[in-house]
Write an enzyme that holds these catalytic residues in place. Structure first.
Site, PDB file in Angstrom:
ATOM      1  N   HIS A  50       1.359  48.189 -39.021  1.00 17.92           N
ATOM      2  CA  HIS A  50       1.541  47.078 -39.950  1.00 17.92           C
ATOM      3  C   HIS A  50       2.992  47.069 -40.430  1.00 17.92           C
ATOM      4  CE1 HIS A  50      -2.879  47.165 -40.253  1.00 17.92           C
ATOM      5  NE2 HIS A  50      -2.762  45.916 -40.676  1.00 17.92           N
ATOM      6  N   SER A  70      -4.263  41.387 -43.337  1.00 19.51           N
ATOM      7  CA  SER A  70      -3.430  42.501 -43.791  1.00 19.51           C
ATOM      8  C   SER A  70      -1.945  42.246 -43.645  1.00 19.51           C
ATOM      9  CB  SER A  70      -3.802  43.768 -43.011  1.00 19.51           C
ATOM     10  OG  SER A  70      -3.732  43.542 -41.609  1.00 19.51           O
TER      11      SER A  70
END
Length: 262
Positions: free
Chosen positions: A243, A39
């Protein structure tokens, strides 16, 4: 004070400046670039996805680098990928004609998501989960990285391979968000674990003759709870939590990678 978006544009321009002049390369066959990984490579966290299943984004550093180089991009990175997923699903675009490979991998092999989840749960103690992740980093991850890196080298023997690391998530000084979690002590412990992960990834990358790109300095001062964060805290959808955001790719990953490629 310079607005954050103007600062982002200035940093992006600086990143582009270190890359070759694509106009001068107009008569040269474009480089073939394959982006592998999890990711942190796919762009999860930017909120703009052309592939919802893998949460791939044109705001992610692979697309930024490909555009900067004028390269042909095979974007294979996928959110949630482990080293075994990389081996089974992402190597099909690699061959002897591949010029550049980038990869972030390993974070999903060490139970890191479980540790983060425990640390943001109110009244929970996440030290056991952090220690379990660290044990996997030391005992299990080196062998997994050996397998993944060897496969990349075998499939793309002529490529320059860049292994990108992971940033520290927290500033280790303040809490923020509705849950005020994790606390400062847990943040510092998680940052220590991130440093252990970085050391193992760098060591294995260099053993295989790859270039390690350390992004921790690029994210310094822009962690979760900082004034201009390059990382999401607790977010919606939850998969975007913890993230890099759009600025994290534009001002964090991309300039660090651009300097290494240049």
């Amino acid at each position: 004070m310079i607005p954050a978006r103007l600062a982002a544009a200035a940093l992006a321009a600086a990143a582009l400046a270190v890359l070759p002049d694509t106009a001068a390369q107009a008569d040269v066959e474009p480089k073939r670039y394959v982006a592998l990984g999890d990711s942190y490579s796919s762009g999860t966290g930017t909120g703009d996805y052309f592939d919802e299943a893998c949460m791939r984004s044109n705001e992610a550093y692979p697309r930024l680098l490909a555009d900067g180089l004028g390269a042909e991009l095979a974007f294979e990175a996928c959110s949630g990928a482990t080293t075994s997923d990389l081996l089974a699903e992402q190597l099909g675009s690699l061959d002897a004609e591949t010029d550049i490979v980038t990869v972030t991998i390993g974070g999903n092999d060490i139970g890191w998501a479980e540790a983060v989840t425990a640390c943001i749960t109110p009244l929970a103690n996440c030290m056991d989960e952090i220690e379990a992740s660290e044990a996997l980093v030391q005992d299990r991850l080196p062998g997994l990285l050996d397998g993944a890196y060897a496969a990349i080298a075998n499939r793309a023997p002529n490529a320059a391979v860049y292994v990108l690391g992971y940033p520290r998530l927290f500033n280790g000084a303040t809490t923020c968000g509705p849950l005020k979690q994790p606390n400062v002590a847990e943040q510092m412990r998680m940052n220590d674990a991130a440093d252990r992960l970085a050391a193992v990834v760098q060591n294995k990358a260099e053993e295989h003759g790859f270039t390690y790109v350390d992004v921790r300095d690029a994210f310094a001062g822009h962690a979760i709870c900082d004034d201009v964060p390059y990382l999401n805290g607790l977010a919606y959808p939850p998969s975007e939590s913890y993230h890099p955001n759009e600025m994290g790719h534009l001002n964090g990953y991309y300039p660090a990678l651009g300097r290494a490629v240049a």
